[in-house]
Scaffold this active site. Structure first.
Site, PDB file in Angstrom:
ATOM      1  N   LYS A 149       0.639  -1.147   0.049  1.00  0.00           N
ATOM      2  CA  LYS A 149       0.138  -0.164  -0.052  1.00  0.00           C
ATOM      3  C   LYS A 149       0.886   1.056   0.062  1.00  0.00           C
ATOM      4  CE  LYS A 149      -3.611   2.410   2.652  1.00  0.00           C
ATOM      5  NZ  LYS A 149      -4.426   2.339   3.709  1.00  0.00           N
ATOM      6  N   LYS A 189      -2.064  -1.389  -4.155  1.00  0.00           N
ATOM      7  CA  LYS A 189      -3.228  -0.311  -4.131  1.00  0.00           C
ATOM      8  C   LYS A 189      -2.285   0.871  -4.104  1.00  0.00           C
ATOM      9  CE  LYS A 189      -5.821   1.696  -0.478  1.00  0.00           C
ATOM     10  NZ  LYS A 189      -6.107   1.941   0.884  1.00  0.00           N
TER      11      LYS A 189
END
Ligand code: PBG
Length: 303
Positions: A176, A229
């Site tokens: 992330k 992400k």
């Protein structure tokens, strides 16, 4: 006939934002077509998702009150826990994934507990594990820690196992990045950090090898699937993850990716459907097994 990659409804996960109350449906200013909903309305949306052939939803909750330690994150009667139970009754064949993080529950908006101005990694783990456990008790199928603390997957796994939830899977937000593309989400989840940023725990956009180390650690700690992400600016990471690890890889087309397309389409500068299909197909082509996207309802409706 010779097309290598296809997009199907089964590849999509729909995020939902649940708030306290009943009859609440409030559009998010920077995300047209996306709503904060109370449990009753969100359950209706979940039924629609299932009817369109979407296999799973990802739940985010906004609590009644926030404090420094995110006290409301593990309440059995919190909005997320209540929605998990409600979907379980109304649409038992829909997979329920819950986001596990503290930023929606803390008044400072950081993803963990604070020690002065810093996020304290280890003390945060137990709070996250209790939050995940409360989701499992409500009936969540998959818990998805998005906080990026080190060691949280292992801690969540052992607490779930000890409490008899060894069947609940972990989808870890493993790679992330610290991204400007989360801007609109922070309006939706009311989770903008009140000071500083998330650079101490989210990843530097310049790093790719580090993403592989993060994924390897999470798998080692017991993650069943991993996520990259945002999606479109990190397609190289999706591909590398898929080539490196023998596990399901998810990609999250985040709020900023959604808003960008919506804004350009509204201005008449881009053809929304074409762009959405092209971006989702490219994320699949990069190697994602499934995609979390705010476009899930509209795309599934067309496919
Ligand atoms: C919580 C969390 C975030 C997103 C998912 N879980 C935001 C953040 O890290 O600030 C972003 C999703 C999106 O932008 O659509 N930690």
């Amino acid at each position: 006939m010779v097309r290598e990659t296809r997009l199907s409804r089964e590849d999509l996960v729909l995020p939902l934002f649940v708030v306290p109350g009943t009859g609440v449906e409030k559009e998010i200013g920077s995300m047209p077509g996306v709503f904060q909903q109370s449990v009753d309305k969100a359950t209706d949306t979940a039924i629609r998702a299932r009817d369109l052939g979407i296999p799973a939803v990802l739940l985010f909750g906004i609590p009644e009150k926030k404090d420094a330690v995110g006290s409301d994150s593990a309440r059995a009667d919190g909005p997320v826990q209540t929605l998990v139970r409600s979907i379980g009754q109304a649409v038992p064949d829909l997979l329920v994934i819950t986001d596990v993080c503290l930023c929606e529950y803390t008044d400072h908006g950081h993803c963990g507990l604070l020690d002065g101005q810093d996020v304290a990694n280890d003390p945060t783990l137990e709070v996250l594990a209790q939050e995940a456990l409360s989701h499992a008790r409500a009936g969540a199928d998959i818990v998805a820690p998005s906080d990026m603390m080190d060691g949280r997957v292992g801690r969540i796994r052992s607490v779930l196992d000890e409490e008899g939830f060894d069947h609940v899977a972990i989808l870890s937000y493993a790679a992330k990045y610290c991204s400007g593309f989360y801007g609109p989400f922070r309006e939706a989840a009311e989770s903008a950090p009140q000071f500083g940023d998330r650079r101490a725990y989210q990843m530097d956009p310049g790093n790719a090898a580090e993403a592989m180390r993060e994924i390897a650690m999470d798998l080692d700690e017991g993650a069943d699937m991993v996520m990259v992400k945002p999606a479109l600016p990190y397609l190289d990471i999706v591909r590398r993850a898929k080539d490196t690890f023998d596990c399901p890889v998810a990609a999250y087309q985040v709020s900023g990716e959604y808003s960008m397309i919506k804004a350009a389409a509204r201005a008449g500068w881009l053809d929304e459907q074409r762009i959405v299909d092209e971006t989702l197909l490219s994320i699949r082509r990069a190697g994602a097994d499934f995609i979390i996207t705010y476009f899930a309802l509209s795309v599934a409706g067309r496919l």
